[in-house]
Design an enzyme around this catalytic site. Structure first.
Site, short mmCIF file in Angstrom:
data_model
loop_
_atom_site.label_atom_id
_atom_site.label_comp_id
_atom_site.label_asym_id
_atom_site.label_seq_id
_atom_site.Cartn_x
_atom_site.Cartn_y
_atom_site.Cartn_z
CD GLN A 260 -3.45 -11.85 -9.29
OE1 GLN A 260 -3.62 -10.65 -9.14
NE2 GLN A 260 -3.60 -12.42 -10.46
CG HIS A 263 0.00 -8.11 -10.63
ND1 HIS A 263 -0.04 -7.21 -11.66
CD2 HIS A 263 -0.86 -9.09 -10.95
CE1 HIS A 263 -0.90 -7.64 -12.58
NE2 HIS A 263 -1.41 -8.78 -12.17
CD GLU A 328 -7.72 -8.03 -7.33
OE1 GLU A 328 -6.67 -8.54 -6.89
OE2 GLU A 328 -7.71 -7.15 -8.20
CG HIS A 329 -8.53 -11.94 -9.32
ND1 HIS A 329 -7.48 -11.19 -8.85
CD2 HIS A 329 -9.03 -11.27 -10.38
CE1 HIS A 329 -7.35 -10.10 -9.59
NE2 HIS A 329 -8.28 -10.12 -10.53
CG ASP A 362 -5.64 -10.40 -14.81
OD1 ASP A 362 -6.54 -10.17 -13.99
OD2 ASP A 362 -4.55 -10.95 -14.51
CG HIS A 421 -39.75 20.19 8.11
ND1 HIS A 421 -38.93 21.08 8.72
CD2 HIS A 421 -38.95 19.35 7.41
CE1 HIS A 421 -37.69 20.81 8.42
NE2 HIS A 421 -37.66 19.76 7.61
N1 LIG Z 1 -6.77 -4.54 -7.57
C1 LIG Z 1 -6.70 -4.39 -8.88
O1 LIG Z 1 -7.73 -4.35 -9.54
C2 LIG Z 1 -5.37 -4.27 -9.57
C3 LIG Z 1 -4.26 -4.08 -8.80
N2 LIG Z 1 -3.04 -3.87 -9.39
C4 LIG Z 1 -1.97 -3.59 -8.45
O2 LIG Z 1 -1.44 -2.31 -8.77
C5 LIG Z 1 -0.16 -2.22 -8.19
C6 LIG Z 1 0.82 -1.54 -9.11
O3 LIG Z 1 1.92 -1.14 -8.29
P1 LIG Z 1 3.21 -0.46 -8.86
O4 LIG Z 1 3.71 -1.32 -9.98
O5 LIG Z 1 4.10 -0.19 -7.71
O6 LIG Z 1 2.73 0.90 -9.54
P2 LIG Z 1 1.98 2.18 -8.96
O7 LIG Z 1 1.82 3.12 -10.13
O8 LIG Z 1 0.78 1.80 -8.21
O9 LIG Z 1 2.99 2.85 -7.92
C7 LIG Z 1 4.14 3.52 -8.33
C8 LIG Z 1 4.21 4.83 -7.56
O10 LIG Z 1 4.34 4.57 -6.17
C9 LIG Z 1 4.98 5.67 -5.56
N3 LIG Z 1 5.96 5.19 -4.56
C10 LIG Z 1 6.84 4.18 -4.72
N4 LIG Z 1 7.60 4.07 -3.59
C11 LIG Z 1 7.19 5.05 -2.74
C12 LIG Z 1 7.59 5.46 -1.42
N5 LIG Z 1 8.57 4.83 -0.77
N6 LIG Z 1 6.96 6.50 -0.85
C13 LIG Z 1 5.94 7.14 -1.49
N7 LIG Z 1 5.54 6.78 -2.76
C14 LIG Z 1 6.15 5.76 -3.36
C15 LIG Z 1 5.72 6.42 -6.63
O11 LIG Z 1 5.23 7.71 -6.72
C16 LIG Z 1 5.40 5.68 -7.92
O12 LIG Z 1 5.04 6.57 -8.95
C17 LIG Z 1 0.26 -3.65 -7.79
O13 LIG Z 1 0.11 -3.76 -6.42
C18 LIG Z 1 -0.78 -4.51 -8.51
O14 LIG Z 1 -1.02 -5.70 -7.83
C19 LIG Z 1 -2.86 -3.86 -10.74
C20 LIG Z 1 -3.94 -4.07 -11.58
C21 LIG Z 1 -5.29 -4.29 -11.05
N1 LIG Z 2 -4.41 -9.09 -12.02
C1 LIG Z 2 -4.59 -7.67 -11.99
C2 LIG Z 2 -4.97 -7.07 -13.32
C3 LIG Z 2 -3.94 -7.15 -14.39
C4 LIG Z 2 -3.57 -6.20 -15.27
N2 LIG Z 2 -2.63 -6.72 -16.07
C5 LIG Z 2 -2.41 -7.96 -15.70
N3 LIG Z 2 -3.20 -8.22 -14.67
C6 LIG Z 2 -5.67 -7.38 -10.94
O1 LIG Z 2 -5.42 -7.29 -9.82
O2 LIG Z 2 -6.81 -7.27 -11.26
ZN LIG Z 3 -2.87 -9.81 -13.33
#
Ligand SMILES: NC(=O)C1=CN([C@@H]2O[C@H](COP(=O)(O)OP(=O)(O)OC[C@H]3O[C@@H](n4cnc5c(N)ncnc54)[C@H](O)[C@@H]3O)[C@@H](O)[C@H]2O)C=CC1
Ligand SMILES: N[C@@H](Cc1c[nH]c[nH+]1)C(=O)O
Ligand SMILES: [Zn+2]
Length: 436
Positions: A260, A263, A328-329, A362, A421
Site C-alpha cells: 500500500q 502507491h 479503504e482496505h 487490487d 396542489h
Molecule cells: N482509492 C483507490 O481506489 C485507489 C487509489 N489510488 C491512488 O491513486 C493515486 C495515484 O497518484 P499519482 O501516481 O500521483 O497519479 P495521478 O494521475 O493521480 O496524478 C498525477 C497528476 O497530478 C497532477 N499534479 C502533480 N503535481 C501537481 C501539483 N503540484 N499541482 C497540481 N497538479 C499536480 C498532474 O497533473 C499529474 O498529471 C495514488 O495516491 C494511489 O494511492 C490508486 C488506485 C486505487
Molecule cells: N491498492 C490500490 C489499487 C491498485 C491498483 N494497482 C495496484 N493496486 C487501491 O487503492 O485500491
Molecule cells: Zn495497490
C-alpha cells in the site's frame, strides 16, 4: 521508522491524524490551487489543458494530440507480452462476472385499486473515467472503472490519463481500455482532466459522472465538481489496515503494508495486533523489505508519516479502532476471520484469512478496487454498476385510487399554503377524465 504504539489514547489520536491526512493544513491550501485550475479550464478549455500539461506533466502537446488515435491503440497490442495480455483478459473476465451479479433491476409493484409503484433504472449517457498515471501505470484501474460502466449500459465511456514522456501512454493501459470497452481516450491528468470532464472543452466531451481514483489533486477536484456532475466517491491516496493475531506471518504482513505504501507518499499502512512480539518482527521485516525496494524514497515517506503499528489487548478492541478509522482496505489476518467480520462495520473492502493479500483484490478477484478513502467508507461504498446508473420513481394511480386519497392531499396542500396542489387532485375527482 515504523512506530509501535501501545497506549490507547495515543493510538486513537494517531489514527485520527492519519485518517484526516487529506484534510490537514498542508492539503487545504491545495484546495485553492485546484479551484483555480478548474476555473481556468472552464474558461479557456483546451488551451488551459495544454498549459497545465506542460506545467505539471512536463509534456508539450497540441490540441490535436490530446485524443489517442486508432493506430496508437492498435500498436499497443504489439507492445504488451502474451502473459500480460492474458492476465488483463483473466482480470477482465473476473471483474465482469462479479459486476454482472448484482446489476440493479427495474421493478414495479401492483397495489390495491390499480396503484402501480416502482423504480426504473437507467444508465447515464456519458461516463468519464480517471486513470492515474503519475507515479505508476494502472491498467487494473482501467478495468475496474470501465467494466462496471459497460455492464451498466453506458454508451459513451471517456477515459483520461496523464501523458508520459513524449506524450506516450502506457501500452497496457491502452490494451486494458480496449478490452474493457472504453470508447475514447484523452491524454490529460490531474485536476485539469477532472475539469475537462466536468465542463467539457473543444476536444473533450462533458460527461454525467466522473469515477476513478487519483492523488490528492484529483480527489480534491472531484470533490469540487460534485454537483455539476456525479462522482463515485472520494477515492484518494490508498490505505490498508491489517488486524493480526499471533497466527499471522510477519513477512506477509510487512509485504502487505508496503504494497500500500508504495502507491504514494500519502498512502497509509496500519497494523493493529494483539501480539507484541509480532509487532516487533513486522517492523524489522518492513525495514528489510524496503532496503532494495525500487520505489524506496516515496515508500519510506509513506511509512514514516502514515505508517503505524498498534498493540492492543483484544481483537474486539482492534475491530473498534478499525471501525473508527473506516479503512479503504481491511485485512483480517487472524485464526477466525469470519468471526471477527461480525464486528466490522466500516471498510471499503475486507480481505479474510492468511491467503488473501489485498493485491489479489487490487488486480483480479472481481470486486472493485476503486474504494472510498480518508474515512469515507463510513458512508460510501466501492465503485459498482450502480455508480453509473440512477433510478426514476414510477407512480400510476387509477381514478378510484385518486379519489381515496383526495382529502388527504387537500389537507396537506392546505397546510402548506399551496392550493393548486389540492385543486389538481380535487378537479380530477370532481370531474374524472372520460374513459378512452
Ligand atoms: N482509492 C483507490 O481506489 C485507489 C487509489 N489510488 C491512488 O491513486 C493515486 C495515484 O497518484 P499519482 O501516481 O500521483 O497519479 P495521478 O494521475 O493521480 O496524478 C498525477 C497528476 O497530478 C497532477 N499534479 C502533480 N503535481 C501537481 C501539483 N503540484 N499541482 C497540481 N497538479 C499536480 C498532474 O497533473 C499529474 O498529471 C495514488 O495516491 C494511489 O494511492 C490508486 C488506485 C486505487
Ligand atoms: N491498492 C490500490 C489499487 C491498485 C491498483 N494497482 C495496484 N493496486 C487501491 O487503492 O485500491
Ligand atoms: Zn495497490
Amino acid at each position: 521508522m515504523l512506530r509501535i504504539i501501545t497506549e490507547l489514547a495515543e493510538a486513537r489520536s494517531e489514527l485520527r491524524r492519519i485518517c484526516d491526512r487529506t484534510h490537514d493544513e498542508q492539503v487545504t491550501h491545495k484546495e485553492a490551487t485546484v479551484r483555480q485550475i478548474l476555473q481556468t479550464v472552464k474558461r479557456q478549455g483546451d488551451r488551459a489543458l495544454l498549459a497545465y500539461t506542460e506545467e505539471f506533466d512536463k509534456q508539450i502537446l497540441t490540441a490535436e494530440q490530446l485524443r489517442v488515435t486508432g493506430s496508437e491503440l492498435d500498436a499497443a497490442y504489439q507492445q504488451v507480452s502474451k502473459e500480460l495480455l492474458s492476465a488483463i483478459q483473466l482480470a477482465s473476465r473476473q471483474i465482469e462476472e462479479f459486476h454482472r451479479l448484482r446489476v440493479p433491476k427495474s421493478w414495479v409493484q401492483f397495489g390495491d385499486r390499480d396503484v402501480v409503484l416502482g423504480k426504473r433504472y437507467t444508465p447515464v449517457d456519458r461516463a468519464g473515467l480517471y486513470v492515474p498515471g503519475g507515479r505508476a501505470a494502472y491498467p487494473s484501474t482501467v478495468l475496474m472503472n470501465a467494466i462496471p460502466a459497460k455492464v451498466a449500459g453506458v454508451e459513451r465511456i471517456v477515459m483520461v490519463t496523464p501523458p508520459g514522456p513524449g506524450g506516450a501512454l502506457n501500452p497496457a493501459v491502452l490494451v486494458a481500455a480496449q478490452e474493457a470497452g472504453v470508447t475514447e481516450i484523452y491524454r490529460v491528468g490531474g485536476a485539469q482532466a477532472i475539469a475537462a470532464l466536468a465542463y467539457g472543452t473543444e476536444t473533450i466531451p462533458k460527461v454525467d459522472v466522473i469515477t476513478g481514483p487519483g492523488n490528492v489533486y484529483v480527489m480534491l477536484a472531484k470533490g469540487q465538481v460534485y454537483g455539476t456532475v456525479g462522482i463515485d466517491s472520494l477515492a484518494g491516496p490508498s490505505e490498508v489496515l491489517v488486524i493480526a493475531d499471533r497466527t499471522a506471518d510477519p513477512t506477509h504482513l510487512a509485504a502487505d503494508l508496503l504494497a500500500q505504501a508504495e502507491h504514494d507518499p500519502m498512502a497509509a499502512a496500519i497494523l493493529i495486533t494483539t501480539d507484541g512480539d509480532l509487532a516487533g518482527k513486522v517492523v524489522n521485516e518492513v525495514k528489510d523489505q524496503l532496503a532494495d525496494h525500487p520505489r524506496r524514497i516515496d515508500t519510506e515517506k509513506a511509512i514514516a508519516h502514515f505508517g503505524l503499528v498498534i498493540v492492543v489487548e483484544t481483537l474486539e478492541l482492534a475491530a473498534e479502532l478499525s471501525n473508527e478509522f473506516a479503512p479503504e482496505h481491511l485485512e483480517l489476518e487472524v485464526a477466525e476471520p469470519w468471526d471477527l467480520l461480525e464486528r466490522i462495520k466500516h471498510a471499503g473492502a475486507i480481505f479474510l484469512g492468511h491467503s488473501t493479500p489485498e493485491a489479489v483484490g487490487d488486480y483480479l478477484a472481481g470486486p472493485n478496487h476503486t474504494l472510498p478513502t480518508s474515512g469515507a467508507a463510513r458512508y460510501a461504498s466501492p465503485l459498482s454498476t450502480e455508480t453509473f446508473m440512477k433510478h426514476s420513481s414510477i407512480i400510476s394511480y387509477s381514478a378510484g385510487a385518486l379519489s381515496s386519497v383526495s382529502s388527504a392531499v387537500q389537507a396537506l396542500a392546505e397546510a402548506e399554503g399551496l392550493p393548486s396542489h389540492g385543486y389538481s387532485v380535487k378537479v380530477r375527482t370532481d370531474r374524472p377524465s372520460p374513459e378512452r
